[in-house]
Motif scaffolding. Structure first.
Motif, PDB file in Angstrom:
ATOM      1  N   MET A 139       1.239  -1.112  -0.344  1.00  0.00           N
ATOM      2  CA  MET A 139      -0.002   0.353   0.222  1.00  0.00           C
ATOM      3  C   MET A 139       0.879   1.491   0.114  1.00  0.00           C
ATOM      4  N   LYS A 140       0.812   2.190  -0.950  1.00  0.00           N
ATOM      5  CA  LYS A 140       1.511   3.413  -0.335  1.00  0.00           C
ATOM      6  C   LYS A 140       0.167   4.545  -0.070  1.00  0.00           C
ATOM      7  N   PHE A 141       0.711   5.719   0.222  1.00  0.00           N
ATOM      8  CA  PHE A 141       0.013   6.585   0.682  1.00  0.00           C
ATOM      9  C   PHE A 141       0.779   8.475   0.478  1.00  0.00           C
ATOM     10  N   GLY A 142      -0.092   8.406  -0.424  1.00  0.00           N
ATOM     11  CA  GLY A 142       0.897   9.934  -1.237  1.00  0.00           C
ATOM     12  C   GLY A 142       0.423  11.191  -0.060  1.00  0.00           C
ATOM     13  N   GLY A 143       1.005  12.327  -0.301  1.00  0.00           N
ATOM     14  CA  GLY A 143       1.442  13.085   0.687  1.00  0.00           C
ATOM     15  C   GLY A 143      -0.006  13.730   0.899  1.00  0.00           C
ATOM     16  N   THR A 144      -1.223  13.872   0.361  1.00  0.00           N
ATOM     17  CA  THR A 144      -2.605  14.661   0.932  1.00  0.00           C
ATOM     18  C   THR A 144      -3.107  13.480   1.808  1.00  0.00           C
ATOM     19  N   SER A 145      -2.837  11.693   1.812  1.00  0.00           N
ATOM     20  CA  SER A 145      -3.190  11.486   2.857  1.00  0.00           C
ATOM     21  C   SER A 145      -2.009  10.798   3.944  1.00  0.00           C
ATOM     22  N   TRP A 199      -3.235   5.269  -2.879  1.00  0.00           N
ATOM     23  CA  TRP A 199      -3.822   5.521  -2.270  1.00  0.00           C
ATOM     24  C   TRP A 199      -3.832   7.499  -2.359  1.00  0.00           C
ATOM     25  N   THR A 200      -4.638   7.664  -2.524  1.00  0.00           N
ATOM     26  CA  THR A 200      -4.250   9.189  -3.058  1.00  0.00           C
ATOM     27  C   THR A 200      -5.543  10.378  -2.312  1.00  0.00           C
ATOM     28  N   ASP A 201      -5.922  10.909  -3.379  1.00  0.00           N
ATOM     29  CA  ASP A 201      -6.498  12.480  -2.610  1.00  0.00           C
ATOM     30  C   ASP A 201      -8.759  12.336  -3.538  1.00  0.00           C
ATOM     31  N   VAL A 202      -8.757  11.557  -4.439  1.00  0.00           N
ATOM     32  CA  VAL A 202      -9.325  11.317  -5.395  1.00  0.00           C
ATOM     33  C   VAL A 202     -10.157   9.945  -5.522  1.00  0.00           C
ATOM     34  N   ASP A 203     -11.210   9.179  -6.210  1.00  0.00           N
ATOM     35  CA  ASP A 203     -11.320   8.426  -6.144  1.00  0.00           C
ATOM     36  C   ASP A 203     -10.934   6.882  -7.469  1.00  0.00           C
ATOM     37  N   GLY A 204      -9.946   7.235  -8.169  1.00  0.00           N
ATOM     38  CA  GLY A 204      -8.978   6.893  -8.724  1.00  0.00           C
ATOM     39  C   GLY A 204      -9.067   7.423 -10.076  1.00  0.00           C
ATOM     40  N   VAL A 205      -8.105   6.968 -10.943  1.00  0.00           N
ATOM     41  CA  VAL A 205      -7.756   8.038 -12.087  1.00  0.00           C
ATOM     42  C   VAL A 205      -8.875   8.206 -13.261  1.00  0.00           C
ATOM     43  N   MET A 206      -9.087   9.101 -13.702  1.00  0.00           N
ATOM     44  CA  MET A 206     -10.322   9.919 -13.840  1.00  0.00           C
ATOM     45  C   MET A 206     -10.174  10.298 -15.134  1.00  0.00           C
ATOM     46  N   THR A 207     -11.214  10.489 -16.007  1.00  0.00           N
ATOM     47  CA  THR A 207     -10.708  11.332 -17.267  1.00  0.00           C
ATOM     48  C   THR A 207     -10.076  11.826 -17.146  1.00  0.00           C
ATOM     49  N   ALA A 208     -10.454  12.914 -16.384  1.00  0.00           N
ATOM     50  CA  ALA A 208      -8.902  14.221 -16.275  1.00  0.00           C
ATOM     51  C   ALA A 208      -9.218  14.617 -15.108  1.00  0.00           C
ATOM     52  N   ASP A 209      -7.717  15.940 -14.912  1.00  0.00           N
ATOM     53  CA  ASP A 209      -8.034  16.049 -14.108  1.00  0.00           C
ATOM     54  C   ASP A 209      -9.006  16.856 -13.620  1.00  0.00           C
ATOM     55  N   PRO A 210      -9.492  16.505 -11.681  1.00  0.00           N
ATOM     56  CA  PRO A 210     -10.716  16.859 -11.345  1.00  0.00           C
ATOM     57  C   PRO A 210     -10.281  18.135 -11.456  1.00  0.00           C
ATOM     58  N   ARG A 211      -9.332  18.719 -11.252  1.00  0.00           N
ATOM     59  CA  ARG A 211      -9.711  20.216 -10.705  1.00  0.00           C
ATOM     60  C   ARG A 211      -9.519  21.374 -11.810  1.00  0.00           C
ATOM     61  N   ILE A 212      -9.585  20.600 -13.464  1.00  0.00           N
ATOM     62  CA  ILE A 212      -9.387  21.648 -14.338  1.00  0.00           C
ATOM     63  C   ILE A 212     -10.997  21.200 -15.150  1.00  0.00           C
ATOM     64  N   ALA A 217      -0.717  13.275 -16.446  1.00  0.00           N
ATOM     65  CA  ALA A 217      -2.130  12.845 -15.113  1.00  0.00           C
ATOM     66  C   ALA A 217      -1.132  13.126 -13.785  1.00  0.00           C
ATOM     67  N   LYS A 218      -1.076  13.663 -12.953  1.00  0.00           N
ATOM     68  CA  LYS A 218      -0.354  14.023 -11.660  1.00  0.00           C
ATOM     69  C   LYS A 218      -0.756  12.571 -10.860  1.00  0.00           C
ATOM     70  N   VAL A 219      -1.930  11.549 -11.300  1.00  0.00           N
ATOM     71  CA  VAL A 219      -2.050  10.732 -10.603  1.00  0.00           C
ATOM     72  C   VAL A 219      -1.472   9.550 -10.116  1.00  0.00           C
ATOM     73  N   LEU A 220       0.090   9.520 -11.201  1.00  0.00           N
ATOM     74  CA  LEU A 220       0.594   8.049 -10.617  1.00  0.00           C
ATOM     75  C   LEU A 220       2.487   8.285 -11.881  1.00  0.00           C
TER      76      LEU A 220
HETATM   77  P1  ADP Z   1      -0.819  11.920  -3.797  1.00  0.00           P
HETATM   78  O1  ADP Z   1      -0.461  13.107  -2.957  1.00  0.00           O
HETATM   79  O2  ADP Z   1      -1.640  10.931  -3.332  1.00  0.00           O
HETATM   80  O3  ADP Z   1       0.997  10.783  -4.913  1.00  0.00           O
HETATM   81  P2  ADP Z   1      -0.323  14.014  -6.039  1.00  0.00           P
HETATM   82  O4  ADP Z   1      -1.034  15.320  -5.856  1.00  0.00           O
HETATM   83  O5  ADP Z   1       0.734  13.202  -6.440  1.00  0.00           O
HETATM   84  O6  ADP Z   1      -1.310  12.900  -5.131  1.00  0.00           O
HETATM   85  O7  ADP Z   1      -1.689  13.338  -7.438  1.00  0.00           O
HETATM   86  C1  ADP Z   1      -3.829  13.078  -7.270  1.00  0.00           C
HETATM   87  C2  ADP Z   1      -3.646  14.630  -7.800  1.00  0.00           C
HETATM   88  O8  ADP Z   1      -3.540  14.480  -9.086  1.00  0.00           O
HETATM   89  C3  ADP Z   1      -5.750  14.727  -7.399  1.00  0.00           C
HETATM   90  O9  ADP Z   1      -5.503  15.283  -6.521  1.00  0.00           O
HETATM   91  C4  ADP Z   1      -6.059  15.462  -9.612  1.00  0.00           C
HETATM   92  O10 ADP Z   1      -6.218  16.585  -8.366  1.00  0.00           O
HETATM   93  C5  ADP Z   1      -4.579  14.910  -9.674  1.00  0.00           C
HETATM   94  N1  ADP Z   1      -4.607  14.157 -10.832  1.00  0.00           N
HETATM   95  C6  ADP Z   1      -4.104  15.104 -12.101  1.00  0.00           C
HETATM   96  N2  ADP Z   1      -4.848  13.900 -13.330  1.00  0.00           N
HETATM   97  C7  ADP Z   1      -5.930  13.031 -13.446  1.00  0.00           C
HETATM   98  C8  ADP Z   1      -6.308  12.461 -13.326  1.00  0.00           C
HETATM   99  N3  ADP Z   1      -6.825  11.847 -14.446  1.00  0.00           N
HETATM  100  N4  ADP Z   1      -7.070  11.148 -12.433  1.00  0.00           N
HETATM  101  C9  ADP Z   1      -7.112  11.277 -10.930  1.00  0.00           C
HETATM  102  N5  ADP Z   1      -6.239  12.714 -10.657  1.00  0.00           N
HETATM  103  C10 ADP Z   1      -5.494  13.423 -11.538  1.00  0.00           C
END
Ligand code: ADP
Ligand code: ASP
Ligand code: MG
Length: 477
Positions: free
Chosen positions: A12-18, A238-251, A274-277
């Protein structure tokens, strides 16, 4: 009813916001406590608290620039933040005192490093790599102590003793055979005693023990490397959104969770921003076919996104849209280029000498220009290097000029479902046209997994929203 048998090995990996505040650390620890009950062996990887790696790097750079007030204030903030979290999480007593003294000692080390940098007036990549993982080192100890307090047997482990890397400081690559041996000697015995290791993400060390890092966002990579070495059954990040999304949810607020992705799709997604991974995350687990899940610490019962080897997307369905920011598009142009042999090869050799990564290339069919996209941070030196390479052609007038347009972004539409589906580009360009967005350059991955467009930074978010509405939201209905 009998309980189901325990599953085997999970990382299990927890990112910074987690793991970046009292509440989120508590939430993450609950998740681990549950995992320990459900899995026979569990290894945890933690990031620094959100913002701490940035603060550490700011301290080092400020010290290097002679800004002693800034670096001292930044270090004080780092110490206060960690002590506040400890006070809020760990009951008074021996465990807390021990933890406070460890954190204070790490911050003292940081002060010493920054002082030396300040005296020398310079910070090297090697110096940065000594400082950058301190956030993980402090947080791993905090998280392990919290688990102990909750009755989960646990120990903090520094990745510098586990992950052996080359000496490419700030972006080191793991040496997997050496790492595997260390994991077997250090991590496996702990796990066999039912002690949950909490490993620092992001960091490694050379064979001779000099600390390195795996690149920003590298804790995902740490988890994948450990999963490979432990022969894990699954990885959950583990991160702060529900998974990989179709676009950055902030945009794009309408972005949806993608339930399942293939390795190649997630590779493209991460590569295209996609910063999520972390882009390299999947590399160590692809061969072994270890599935990876992206889950939300703050919505732990939601299933998240599954990333696996087998998944095949049905044709015609697009996946996601990403952006890469802070880029420049470099143009090498001149009517005389037509006759100059090997000009592209020489141009890119000159770029490679600067170690700049080229994110996109396009050449006009008339061969009157070559353009490519690179991070703005390396634009000035790349232009100089290319100008040197083609000095003769510039003198003769075969090449008119080498120049860069700054403030551009790459917007990429990704999806294996695009393959053999006609009309996708037409819809994308139609949407951009209607939104009044000018496209500066285009490239399509030959695998037909992706289409990339260069647009001005000011248009990028609008472009992402327009494409999302046209090709993703419409596909959903
Ligand atoms: P962590 O600290 O858990 O590694 P990151 O900040 O590195 O988290 O990555 C998670 C963030 O990536 C989310 O909060 C979201 O805003 C951003 N993000 C960018 N693109 C996507 C995407 N396609 N799906 C989900 N999150 C995305
Ligand atoms: N803390 C490191 C960073 O911010 C690594 C990570 O969080 O993955 O880049
Ligand atoms: Mg991350």
């Amino acid at each position: 009813m009998h309980s189901s048998p325990k599953k085997d090995v999970l990382v299990m990996k927890f990112g910074g916001t987690s793991v970046g505040s009292i509440d989120s650390l508590r939430q993450a620890a609950e998740i681990v406590a549950k995992g320990v009950k459900e899995w026979r062996h569990l290894a945890v990887v933690v990031s620094a608290m959100t913002g701490v790696t940035d603060a550490l790097l700011t301290s080092a750079t400020a010290a290097g620039n002679g800004n002693d007030r800034i670096y001292r204030a930044s270090i004080d903030d780092i110490l206060k933040r960690h002590l506040d979290v400890i006070a809020g999480l760990i009951d008074e007593g021996e465990l807390r005192t021990e933890l406070e003294s460890q954190v204070t000692q790490f911050v003292q080390e940081l002060r010493t490093y920054c002082h030396s940098i300040h005296v020398l007036g310079e910070v090297t990549p090697r110096g940065l790599d000594t400082i950058a993982p301190l956030g993980e080192r402090m947080n791993a100890r905090i998280f392990a102590a919290l688990l102990q307090q909750m009755g989960v047997s646990s120990r903090a482990v520094d990745a510098s003793g586990l992950i052996v890397t080359d000496n490419n400081f700030t972006n080191a690559a793991p040496l997997l055979d050496l790492t595997r041996a260390r994991v077997k000697n250090i991590l496996v015995p702990l796990m066999e005693q039912d002690i949950t290791p909490v490993v620092t993400g992001f960091a490694g060390a050379t064979e001779s023990g000099i600390t390195t890092t795996l690149g920003r966002g590298g804790s995902d990579y740490t988890a994948a490397i450990l999963a490979d070495c432990l022969d894990a059954d699954e990885v959950w990040t583990w991160t702060d959104v529900d998974g990989v999304m179709t676009a950055d949810p902030r945009i794009v607020p309408e972005a949806r969770v993608i339930p399942e992705l293939s390795y190649s799709e997630v590779g493209e997604l991460a590569y295209f921003g996609a910063k999520v991974l972390h882009p390299k995350t999947i590399r160590p687990i692809v061969e072994r076919g270890i599935p990876l899940w992206v889950k939300n610490t703050f919505n732990p019962d939601f299933i998240g996104t599954r990333i696996s080897k087998q998944f095949q997307r049905p044709p015609g369905i697009l996946t996601a849209i990403t952006t890469i920011r802070s880029l420049s598009i470099v143009n090498v142009e001149g009517r005389g280029m037509l006759g100059v042999p090997g000009i592209a090869a020489r141009t890119f050799a000159a770029v490679a000498r600067q170690k700049a990564s080229v994110l996109m290339i396009s050449q006009s069919s008339s061969e009157q220009s070559i353009c490519f996209v690179i991070p703005t941070a390396s634009a000035a030196q790349v232009i100089r290097s290319v100008e040197d390479e083609v000095a003769l052609e510039l003198m003769r007038g075969d090449i008119d000029r080498v120049w860069a347009k700054d403030k551009v972004e790459i917007v990429t539409v990704i999806g294996s479902g695009m393959r053999e589906t006609p009309g996708v580009s037409a819809r994308i360009f139609g949407a951009l046209g209607r939104a009044g967005i000018n496209v500066i350059a285009i490239a399509m991955g030959s695998s037909e997994f992706s289409i990339s467009l260069v647009v001005a930074s000011r248009d990028a978010n609008k472009a992402v929203r327009a494409i999302h509405a046209e090709v993703i939201e419409k596909a959903a209905v």
